[in-house]
Write a protein that holds these residues in place. Structure first.
Motif, PDB file in Angstrom:
ATOM      1  N   LEU A  21     -38.338 -48.464  -6.010  1.00 42.70           N
ATOM      2  CA  LEU A  21     -39.103 -47.287  -6.318  1.00 42.70           C
ATOM      3  C   LEU A  21     -40.433 -47.147  -5.173  1.00 42.70           C
ATOM      4  O   LEU A  21     -41.105 -48.014  -4.984  1.00 42.70           O
ATOM      5  CB  LEU A  21     -39.926 -47.565  -7.396  1.00 42.70           C
ATOM      6  CG  LEU A  21     -38.963 -48.003  -8.782  1.00 42.70           C
ATOM      7  CD1 LEU A  21     -39.862 -48.129 -10.182  1.00 42.70           C
ATOM      8  CD2 LEU A  21     -37.755 -47.053  -8.852  1.00 42.70           C
ATOM      9  N   ALA A  53     -38.807 -39.797  -7.150  1.00 51.99           N
ATOM     10  CA  ALA A  53     -39.630 -39.771  -8.297  1.00 51.99           C
ATOM     11  C   ALA A  53     -39.674 -38.471  -8.673  1.00 51.99           C
ATOM     12  O   ALA A  53     -39.757 -37.262  -7.902  1.00 51.99           O
ATOM     13  CB  ALA A  53     -40.911 -40.334  -8.134  1.00 51.99           C
ATOM     14  N   TRP A  69     -44.695 -41.462  -9.774  1.00 53.99           N
ATOM     15  CA  TRP A  69     -44.269 -41.892 -10.953  1.00 53.99           C
ATOM     16  C   TRP A  69     -45.185 -41.576 -12.203  1.00 53.99           C
ATOM     17  O   TRP A  69     -44.747 -41.759 -13.454  1.00 53.99           O
ATOM     18  CB  TRP A  69     -44.008 -43.265 -10.728  1.00 53.99           C
ATOM     19  CG  TRP A  69     -42.923 -43.589  -9.624  1.00 53.99           C
ATOM     20  CD1 TRP A  69     -43.183 -44.071  -8.407  1.00 53.99           C
ATOM     21  CD2 TRP A  69     -41.820 -43.594  -9.698  1.00 53.99           C
ATOM     22  NE1 TRP A  69     -42.086 -44.334  -7.702  1.00 53.99           N
ATOM     23  CE2 TRP A  69     -40.990 -43.768  -8.344  1.00 53.99           C
ATOM     24  CE3 TRP A  69     -40.839 -43.099 -10.868  1.00 53.99           C
ATOM     25  CZ2 TRP A  69     -39.654 -43.693  -8.326  1.00 53.99           C
ATOM     26  CZ3 TRP A  69     -39.323 -42.682 -10.642  1.00 53.99           C
ATOM     27  CH2 TRP A  69     -38.857 -43.292  -9.339  1.00 53.99           C
ATOM     28  N   TYR A  70     -46.513 -41.366 -11.739  1.00 55.99           N
ATOM     29  CA  TYR A  70     -47.282 -40.877 -12.904  1.00 55.99           C
ATOM     30  C   TYR A  70     -48.772 -40.324 -12.200  1.00 55.99           C
ATOM     31  O   TYR A  70     -48.958 -40.373 -10.999  1.00 55.99           O
ATOM     32  CB  TYR A  70     -47.886 -42.072 -13.661  1.00 55.99           C
ATOM     33  CG  TYR A  70     -48.188 -43.460 -12.864  1.00 55.99           C
ATOM     34  CD1 TYR A  70     -49.362 -43.592 -12.508  1.00 55.99           C
ATOM     35  CD2 TYR A  70     -47.276 -44.467 -12.564  1.00 55.99           C
ATOM     36  CE1 TYR A  70     -49.988 -44.782 -12.068  1.00 55.99           C
ATOM     37  CE2 TYR A  70     -47.446 -45.492 -11.848  1.00 55.99           C
ATOM     38  CZ  TYR A  70     -48.949 -45.688 -11.580  1.00 55.99           C
ATOM     39  OH  TYR A  70     -49.169 -46.849 -10.758  1.00 55.99           O
ATOM     40  N   SER A  89     -41.772 -42.710 -16.847  1.00 55.77           N
ATOM     41  CA  SER A  89     -41.042 -43.367 -15.578  1.00 55.77           C
ATOM     42  C   SER A  89     -40.287 -44.802 -16.095  1.00 55.77           C
ATOM     43  O   SER A  89     -39.397 -45.067 -15.402  1.00 55.77           O
ATOM     44  CB  SER A  89     -42.038 -43.456 -14.466  1.00 55.77           C
ATOM     45  OG  SER A  89     -42.535 -42.385 -13.889  1.00 55.77           O
ATOM     46  N   GLY A 118     -44.801 -47.401  -7.281  1.00 53.26           N
ATOM     47  CA  GLY A 118     -43.404 -47.681  -7.574  1.00 53.26           C
ATOM     48  C   GLY A 118     -43.312 -49.196  -8.218  1.00 53.26           C
ATOM     49  O   GLY A 118     -42.413 -49.489  -8.904  1.00 53.26           O
ATOM     50  N   ILE A 121     -44.572 -49.635 -11.618  1.00 55.04           N
ATOM     51  CA  ILE A 121     -43.458 -49.191 -12.672  1.00 55.04           C
ATOM     52  C   ILE A 121     -42.345 -50.379 -12.583  1.00 55.04           C
ATOM     53  O   ILE A 121     -41.900 -50.653 -13.889  1.00 55.04           O
ATOM     54  CB  ILE A 121     -42.877 -47.799 -12.388  1.00 55.04           C
ATOM     55  CG1 ILE A 121     -44.192 -46.728 -12.598  1.00 55.04           C
ATOM     56  CG2 ILE A 121     -41.696 -47.580 -12.948  1.00 55.04           C
ATOM     57  CD1 ILE A 121     -44.593 -46.730 -13.979  1.00 55.04           C
TER      58      ILE A 121
END
Length: 220
Positions: A21, A53, A69-70, A89, A118, A121
């Motif tokens: 990620l 993402a 991812w957020y 995610s 990344g 996550i």
């Protein structure tokens, strides 16, 4: 629906997969060039999966939309976390793991890796995953949703090896944030291989060398 990905197979019929990620504002192409530097020819056939993402507004970047991812409100340790984005995610990673399983790679031959958010996550998803993974790699990252981990973690990955690399001069995810995350994981019984490097928010050749050795112990 599975996220779009960039993929690289080191040989036909991969027996192992690494789902990697990217960090904030990058995409799945960001770490694809690392493959030739990282892979040992003696390893079994590998599939690298570099997902993109989703695009979303990011508060800390003045609400600009980018791959993330957020959302991130601030880089402060006490800043509000985008729990909904993080959990979405985690769900995307679960879908990617399931796709690898459907392509013949069992979960215990899958490594989750990530850089910066990344990596965050990768940690959050890997420690909650209900089947054993081959390993988790967190580069210049931290543990998100840390308060919920003790109640949500799955015993299947209680002993899964974790590689953590962090720059001592990282201005984005400061070293202390990585250290605090490491100490929390250790307090919960996780075994980490922790490395620091003389760099900022980046990846360096020494880190790639350490990662090659670590992966070689788990993929052969």
């Amino acid at each position: 629906m599975t996220l779009p990905t960039v993929e690289h197979e080191t040989a036909a019929h991969p027996r192992c997969s690494i789902i990697w990620l990217h960090g904030l504002g990058a995409d799945g192409n960001d770490f694809a060039p690392i493959v030739p530097q990282l892979v040992d020819p003696a390893w079994p056939p590998l599939r690298f999966v570099f997902p993109h993402a989703p695009v979303r507004p990011v508060t800390i970047n003045n609400g600009m939309s980018m791959r993330a991812w957020y959302d991130i409100a601030a880089f402060d340790l006490d800043a509000r976390q985008d729990e909904a984005g993080m959990r979405a995610s985690i769900g995307e990673v679960e879908t990617l793991i399931e796709r690898e399983r459907s392509r013949g790679v069992p979960s215990e031959r899958i490594v989750l890796a990530g850089f910066s958010q990344g990596g965050a996550i990768a940690l959050a998803a890997g420690l909650r995953h209900r089947e054993k993974l081959a390993g988790i790699i967190a580069l210049s990252a931290y543990l998100p949703l840390h308060g919920a981990l003790a109640g949500e973690r799955d015993a299947a990955n209680g002993a899964t090896p974790i590689f953590w690399g962090h720059g001592i001069a990282d201005p984005v995810v400061i070293l202390q944030r990585g250290v605090a995350s490491r100490e929390l994981l250790q307090s919960l019984g996780y075994a980490l291989e922790w490395h620091t490097y003389p760099m900022g928010h980046a990846v360096c050749p020494e880190e790639i060398d350490d990662l090659r050795r670590w992966l070689g112990q788990r993929l052969v």
